[in-house]
Write an enzyme that holds these catalytic residues in place. Structure first.
Site, PDB file in Angstrom:
ATOM      1  N   SER A   8       0.826  -1.201   0.000  1.00  0.00           N
ATOM      2  CA  SER A   8       0.000   0.000   0.000  1.00  0.00           C
ATOM      3  C   SER A   8       0.861   1.251   0.000  1.00  0.00           C
ATOM      4  O   SER A   8       1.649   1.473   0.921  1.00  0.00           O
ATOM      5  CB  SER A   8      -0.906   0.014   1.234  1.00  0.00           C
ATOM      6  OG  SER A   8      -1.548   1.266   1.358  1.00  0.00           O
ATOM      7  N   HIS A  31      -1.298  -1.235  -4.217  1.00  0.00           N
ATOM      8  CA  HIS A  31      -2.570  -0.837  -3.610  1.00  0.00           C
ATOM      9  C   HIS A  31      -2.578   0.676  -3.416  1.00  0.00           C
ATOM     10  O   HIS A  31      -1.685   1.234  -2.769  1.00  0.00           O
ATOM     11  CB  HIS A  31      -2.731  -1.552  -2.267  1.00  0.00           C
ATOM     12  CG  HIS A  31      -4.091  -1.418  -1.664  1.00  0.00           C
ATOM     13  ND1 HIS A  31      -5.159  -2.192  -2.064  1.00  0.00           N
ATOM     14  CD2 HIS A  31      -4.559  -0.607  -0.682  1.00  0.00           C
ATOM     15  CE1 HIS A  31      -6.226  -1.878  -1.348  1.00  0.00           C
ATOM     16  NE2 HIS A  31      -5.889  -0.904  -0.513  1.00  0.00           N
ATOM     17  N   ASP A  33      -4.708   3.796  -2.000  1.00  0.00           N
ATOM     18  CA  ASP A  33      -5.817   4.211  -1.136  1.00  0.00           C
ATOM     19  C   ASP A  33      -6.275   5.616  -1.500  1.00  0.00           C
ATOM     20  O   ASP A  33      -5.519   6.581  -1.362  1.00  0.00           O
ATOM     21  CB  ASP A  33      -5.389   4.179   0.330  1.00  0.00           C
ATOM     22  CG  ASP A  33      -5.228   2.760   0.845  1.00  0.00           C
ATOM     23  OD1 ASP A  33      -6.198   1.992   0.736  1.00  0.00           O
ATOM     24  OD2 ASP A  33      -4.139   2.420   1.351  1.00  0.00           O
ATOM     25  N   MET A  35      -8.870   8.530  -0.564  1.00  0.00           N
ATOM     26  CA  MET A  35      -9.731   8.993   0.530  1.00  0.00           C
ATOM     27  C   MET A  35     -10.148  10.433   0.282  1.00  0.00           C
ATOM     28  O   MET A  35      -9.357  11.242  -0.203  1.00  0.00           O
ATOM     29  CB  MET A  35      -8.983   8.896   1.870  1.00  0.00           C
ATOM     30  CG  MET A  35      -8.391   7.533   2.165  1.00  0.00           C
ATOM     31  SD  MET A  35      -7.606   7.503   3.796  1.00  0.00           S
ATOM     32  CE  MET A  35      -6.620   6.004   3.657  1.00  0.00           C
ATOM     33  N   HIS A  64      -8.351   1.357  -4.080  1.00  0.00           N
ATOM     34  CA  HIS A  64      -9.334   1.172  -3.008  1.00  0.00           C
ATOM     35  C   HIS A  64      -9.958   2.531  -2.719  1.00  0.00           C
ATOM     36  O   HIS A  64      -9.310   3.415  -2.166  1.00  0.00           O
ATOM     37  CB  HIS A  64      -8.625   0.603  -1.774  1.00  0.00           C
ATOM     38  CG  HIS A  64      -9.506   0.461  -0.584  1.00  0.00           C
ATOM     39  ND1 HIS A  64      -8.992   0.245   0.682  1.00  0.00           N
ATOM     40  CD2 HIS A  64     -10.856   0.497  -0.435  1.00  0.00           C
ATOM     41  CE1 HIS A  64     -10.001   0.154   1.551  1.00  0.00           C
ATOM     42  NE2 HIS A  64     -11.123   0.315   0.899  1.00  0.00           N
ATOM     43  N   MET A  66     -12.097   4.869  -0.787  1.00  0.00           N
ATOM     44  CA  MET A  66     -12.772   5.180   0.471  1.00  0.00           C
ATOM     45  C   MET A  66     -13.378   6.563   0.329  1.00  0.00           C
ATOM     46  O   MET A  66     -12.930   7.551   0.925  1.00  0.00           O
ATOM     47  CB  MET A  66     -11.775   5.094   1.634  1.00  0.00           C
ATOM     48  CG  MET A  66     -11.368   3.661   1.941  1.00  0.00           C
ATOM     49  SD  MET A  66      -9.941   3.538   3.041  1.00  0.00           S
ATOM     50  CE  MET A  66      -8.607   3.603   1.816  1.00  0.00           C
ATOM     51  N   MET A 135     -12.141  -5.334   5.446  1.00  0.00           N
ATOM     52  CA  MET A 135     -11.282  -4.415   6.182  1.00  0.00           C
ATOM     53  C   MET A 135     -10.990  -4.991   7.569  1.00  0.00           C
ATOM     54  O   MET A 135     -11.907  -5.378   8.294  1.00  0.00           O
ATOM     55  CB  MET A 135     -11.947  -3.046   6.316  1.00  0.00           C
ATOM     56  CG  MET A 135     -12.065  -2.257   5.013  1.00  0.00           C
ATOM     57  SD  MET A 135     -10.458  -1.882   4.258  1.00  0.00           S
ATOM     58  CE  MET A 135      -9.674  -0.912   5.553  1.00  0.00           C
ATOM     59  N   GLY A 140      -9.316   4.511   6.815  1.00  0.00           N
ATOM     60  CA  GLY A 140      -9.022   5.927   6.947  1.00  0.00           C
ATOM     61  C   GLY A 140      -7.576   6.265   7.232  1.00  0.00           C
ATOM     62  O   GLY A 140      -7.077   7.297   6.805  1.00  0.00           O
ATOM     63  N   PHE A 141      -6.882   5.387   7.950  1.00  0.00           N
ATOM     64  CA  PHE A 141      -5.492   5.678   8.301  1.00  0.00           C
ATOM     65  C   PHE A 141      -4.651   4.406   8.247  1.00  0.00           C
ATOM     66  O   PHE A 141      -5.127   3.321   8.603  1.00  0.00           O
ATOM     67  CB  PHE A 141      -5.403   6.266   9.715  1.00  0.00           C
ATOM     68  CG  PHE A 141      -6.014   7.631   9.835  1.00  0.00           C
ATOM     69  CD1 PHE A 141      -5.273   8.768   9.564  1.00  0.00           C
ATOM     70  CD2 PHE A 141      -7.339   7.770  10.204  1.00  0.00           C
ATOM     71  CE1 PHE A 141      -5.851  10.028   9.662  1.00  0.00           C
ATOM     72  CE2 PHE A 141      -7.926   9.024  10.303  1.00  0.00           C
ATOM     73  CZ  PHE A 141      -7.181  10.159  10.029  1.00  0.00           C
ATOM     74  N   GLY A 142      -3.403   4.551   7.830  1.00  0.00           N
ATOM     75  CA  GLY A 142      -2.465   3.441   7.851  1.00  0.00           C
ATOM     76  C   GLY A 142      -1.869   3.267   9.231  1.00  0.00           C
ATOM     77  O   GLY A 142      -2.005   4.130  10.107  1.00  0.00           O
ATOM     78  N   GLY A 143      -1.204   2.134   9.432  1.00  0.00           N
ATOM     79  CA  GLY A 143      -0.480   1.909  10.670  1.00  0.00           C
ATOM     80  C   GLY A 143      -1.324   1.475  11.846  1.00  0.00           C
ATOM     81  O   GLY A 143      -0.833   1.438  12.981  1.00  0.00           O
ATOM     82  N   ASP A 173      -7.145  -6.000   4.388  1.00  0.00           N
ATOM     83  CA  ASP A 173      -6.427  -4.726   4.400  1.00  0.00           C
ATOM     84  C   ASP A 173      -6.532  -4.127   5.794  1.00  0.00           C
ATOM     85  O   ASP A 173      -7.638  -3.866   6.277  1.00  0.00           O
ATOM     86  CB  ASP A 173      -7.043  -3.784   3.355  1.00  0.00           C
ATOM     87  CG  ASP A 173      -6.361  -2.422   3.303  1.00  0.00           C
ATOM     88  OD1 ASP A 173      -5.336  -2.234   3.989  1.00  0.00           O
ATOM     89  OD2 ASP A 173      -6.862  -1.550   2.570  1.00  0.00           O
ATOM     90  N   GLY A 174      -5.371  -3.912   6.424  1.00  0.00           N
ATOM     91  CA  GLY A 174      -5.337  -3.269   7.729  1.00  0.00           C
ATOM     92  C   GLY A 174      -4.561  -4.070   8.741  1.00  0.00           C
ATOM     93  O   GLY A 174      -4.995  -5.138   9.162  1.00  0.00           O
ATOM     94  N   GLY A 175      -3.389  -3.587   9.101  1.00  0.00           N
ATOM     95  CA  GLY A 175      -2.589  -4.258  10.113  1.00  0.00           C
ATOM     96  C   GLY A 175      -1.983  -5.575   9.673  1.00  0.00           C
ATOM     97  O   GLY A 175      -1.576  -6.385  10.510  1.00  0.00           O
ATOM     98  N   SER A 196       2.810  -0.442   6.134  1.00  0.00           N
ATOM     99  CA  SER A 196       4.024  -0.198   6.909  1.00  0.00           C
ATOM    100  C   SER A 196       4.907  -1.435   7.004  1.00  0.00           C
ATOM    101  O   SER A 196       6.126  -1.317   7.131  1.00  0.00           O
ATOM    102  CB  SER A 196       3.659   0.301   8.310  1.00  0.00           C
ATOM    103  OG  SER A 196       2.750  -0.570   8.948  1.00  0.00           O
TER     104      SER A 196
END
Length: 228
Positions: A8, A31, A33, A35, A64, A66, A135, A140-143, A173-175, A196
């Site tokens: 991402s 990927h 993102d 937003m 993606h 959002m 998700m 909305g936010f990475g990390g 997607d996410g973590g 990340s």
């Protein structure tokens, strides 16, 4: 099922996007993102940046979205050069029509669900899609930290895909990181977005290879994949 790793660029250096896109050699997709600071409380990039990225890298773009009013905007990302476009079902007025329009324009159609959105009401829509995105954080936010409570939802989604005999990719997607990717693969995911965990590494391309090895190992032992 082939494992796919999608770095991402939300975690990349936005001042060096072309270089960052090409730093993840071996990735299956890039990927992207998008937003709008309305559907999610963050603002990133839009159509002009996607157009530039499509010219700057040979890696296909997985966009993606959002954003609000996905029915209006999603087709424009296909025209901008995206090979896969994901819209959120929470932001789509006519998801079947939108998926068909994305496909008609030549891209893969994907639908995303927020953590609190159940999969079951959308079972009948699955044949209209090429990929479904679960998700594993609030968009909305990475990390952000991976939400383990999403693992049962991934399992239920994989069961629905098998029930209907679909060749539908299941993305998370996410973590997603070295400490979570095996759990996702065991639950049924086969496409992994990592931000990340890739761009925070000293060697992003090596991080992609390592994540792929982990996911392939877990998939090889997963009950859902053994009888595919």
């Amino acid at each position: 099922m082939a494992v796919q790793i999608n770095p991402s660029i939300l975690s990349a250096d936005f001042a060096r996007l072309a270089d960052e896109a090409n730093a993840v050699s071996g990735a299956d997709w890039l990927h992207v993102d998008v937003m709008d600071n309305h559907f999610v409380p963050n603002l990133t990039l839009g159509v002009p940046v996607v157009e530039s990225l499509a010219r700057a890298t040979d890696t296909p773009l997985d966009c993606h979205l959002m954003i609000e009013d996905a029915d209006r905007w999603a087709p424009q990302y296909v025209e901008a050069g995206a090979s896969s476009v994901t819209f959120h079902v929470e932001a789509a007025g006519a998801p079947v029509r939108l998926a068909r329009e994305i496909r008609a324009k030549g891209a893969r159609a994907s639908m995303a669900l927020k953590p609190a959105t159940p999969i079951e009401p959308y079972e009948d829509l699955l044949p209209e899609l090429d990929m479904l995105l679960i998700m594993t954080v609030e968009p909305g936010f990475g990390g952000q930290s991976f939400l383990d409570i999403m693992l049962p939802k991934i399992r239920r989604t994989r069961e629905l895909i098998k029930k209907h005999g679909l060749e539908l990719w299941l993305q998370v997607d996410g973590g997603v990181s070295a400490s979570t990717i095996e759990r996702c693969a065991d639950a049924g995911a086969d496409v992994f977005v990592a931000g990340s965990a890739v761009y925070g590494a000293s060697d992003p391309a090596a991080a992609v290879r390592a994540l792929r090895t982990q996911a392939e190992g877990a998939t090889g032992k997963a009950s859902w994949a053994c009888d595919h």
